[in-house]
Motif scaffolding. Structure first.
Motif, PDB file in Angstrom:
ATOM      1  N   TRP A 220       0.887   4.074  -3.149  1.00 34.09           N
ATOM      2  CA  TRP A 220       0.471   5.482  -3.160  1.00 34.09           C
ATOM      3  C   TRP A 220       1.645   6.413  -3.464  1.00 34.09           C
ATOM      4  CZ3 TRP A 220       1.828   9.675  -0.236  1.00 34.09           C
ATOM      5  CH2 TRP A 220       2.366   9.480   1.033  1.00 34.09           C
TER       6      TRP A 220
ATOM      7  N   TYR B 115       0.836  -1.202   0.000  1.00 32.27           N
ATOM      8  CA  TYR B 115       0.000   0.000   0.000  1.00 32.27           C
ATOM      9  C   TYR B 115       0.874   1.257   0.000  1.00 32.27           C
ATOM     10  CZ  TYR B 115      -3.239   3.563   1.633  1.00 32.27           C
ATOM     11  OH  TYR B 115      -3.969   4.718   1.755  1.00 32.27           O
TER      12      TYR B 115
ATOM     13  N   ASP C 284      -7.154  -4.717  -7.496  1.00 28.92           N
ATOM     14  CA  ASP C 284      -7.113  -3.290  -7.814  1.00 28.92           C
ATOM     15  C   ASP C 284      -5.680  -2.784  -7.955  1.00 28.92           C
ATOM     16  OD1 ASP C 284      -9.870  -3.041  -7.922  1.00 28.92           O
ATOM     17  OD2 ASP C 284     -10.046  -2.352  -5.848  1.00 28.92           O
TER      18      ASP C 284
ATOM     19  N   TRP D 133     -11.181   2.376  -2.587  1.00 29.67           N
ATOM     20  CA  TRP D 133      -9.824   2.862  -2.333  1.00 29.67           C
ATOM     21  C   TRP D 133      -9.742   3.583  -0.992  1.00 29.67           C
ATOM     22  CZ3 TRP D 133      -5.468   1.636  -4.916  1.00 29.67           C
ATOM     23  CH2 TRP D 133      -5.647   0.910  -6.096  1.00 29.67           C
TER      24      TRP D 133
ATOM     25  N   PHE E  95      -8.099  -5.776  -2.903  1.00 25.33           N
ATOM     26  CA  PHE E  95      -6.958  -4.860  -2.975  1.00 25.33           C
ATOM     27  C   PHE E  95      -5.925  -5.344  -3.984  1.00 25.33           C
ATOM     28  CE2 PHE E  95      -2.622  -3.737  -1.766  1.00 25.33           C
ATOM     29  CZ  PHE E  95      -2.693  -2.356  -1.884  1.00 25.33           C
TER      30      PHE E  95
ATOM     31  N   LEU F 254      -8.310   4.459 -11.849  1.00 25.36           N
ATOM     32  CA  LEU F 254      -8.805   3.389 -10.987  1.00 25.36           C
ATOM     33  C   LEU F 254      -9.905   2.612 -11.695  1.00 25.36           C
ATOM     34  CD1 LEU F 254      -9.076   5.349  -7.613  1.00 25.36           C
ATOM     35  CD2 LEU F 254      -7.088   4.178  -8.594  1.00 25.36           C
TER      36      LEU F 254
ATOM     37  N   TYR G 235      -9.377   0.991   1.572  1.00 28.63           N
ATOM     38  CA  TYR G 235      -7.984   0.523   1.656  1.00 28.63           C
ATOM     39  C   TYR G 235      -7.159   1.482   2.518  1.00 28.63           C
ATOM     40  CZ  TYR G 235      -9.264  -2.205  -2.539  1.00 28.63           C
ATOM     41  OH  TYR G 235      -9.881  -3.055  -3.438  1.00 28.63           O
TER      42      TYR G 235
ATOM     43  N   ASN H 289      -8.812   8.799  -9.433  1.00 31.67           N
ATOM     44  CA  ASN H 289     -10.156   8.471  -9.888  1.00 31.67           C
ATOM     45  C   ASN H 289     -10.650   9.492 -10.915  1.00 31.67           C
ATOM     46  OD1 ASN H 289     -12.613   6.820  -9.629  1.00 31.67           O
ATOM     47  ND2 ASN H 289     -13.494   8.680  -8.749  1.00 31.67           N
TER      48      ASN H 289
ATOM     49  N   PHE I 132      -5.868   9.261  -4.280  1.00 28.09           N
ATOM     50  CA  PHE I 132      -6.815   8.322  -4.870  1.00 28.09           C
ATOM     51  C   PHE I 132      -7.960   9.063  -5.549  1.00 28.09           C
ATOM     52  CE2 PHE I 132      -5.473   5.112  -1.393  1.00 28.09           C
ATOM     53  CZ  PHE I 132      -4.395   4.693  -2.155  1.00 28.09           C
TER      54      PHE I 132
END
Length: 142
Positions: free
Chosen positions: A56, A52, A128, A96, A125, A89, A99, A84, A80
């Motif tokens: 990011w 994760y 994705d 998200w 997750f 995404l 997450y 989007n 995120f």
């Protein structure tokens, strides 16, 4: 400027390790001692945290360097939302944000309920994260 200059190596490695360990967890023999089962569960969660965090941070760099967006924030949830808005995404933004909340939960309180919650979202997750990797890198997932 472009995604060729962005190093996706740590993201790819962390996602590969998470995917592998989650596979081990899913097929774990329940006859094994509980401490072994807990150790594998904790390992999956730790690999989730690492993946994760890599995800990011690479996303932030991709938004800045790959898409050339100015003033990119330095925290996951706004990133995120921007991802989007830029159609990066493949799943709903709400997922998200879950997450992100799960990651916050695992770092602040490692109780059994938060561990279960993290394990429950892991399959989604990983899917994705793979889709986002493919979108940003232009590579097909192994």
């Amino acid at each position: 400027m472009g995604e060729q200059m962005i190093d996706f190596g740590k993201y790819k490695q962390s996602l590969t390790l998470l995917e592998s360990q989650f596979g081990h967890w899913r097929t774990l023999d329940t006859a094994l001692p509980i401490w072994i089962q807990e150790a594998v569960s904790e390992s999956v969660i730790q690999r989730y945290e690492t993946c994760y965090d890599c995800l990011w941070k690479v996303l932030k760099r991709y938004l800045k360097e790959g898409l050339g967006l100015p003033d990119v924030p330095n925290s996951p949830k706004p990133l995120f939302r921007i991802a989007n808005e830029n159609n990066l995404l493949t799943s709903d933004i709400a997922r998200w944000l879950i997450y992100a909340d799960t990651r916050i939960g695992t770092s602040h309180d490692y109780d059994g309920e938060k561990a279960k919650a993290a394990l429950n979202i892991m399959d989604a997750f990983i899917k994705d994260a793979v889709n986002l990797y493919q979108t940003m890198s232009g590579e097909t997932w192994p």
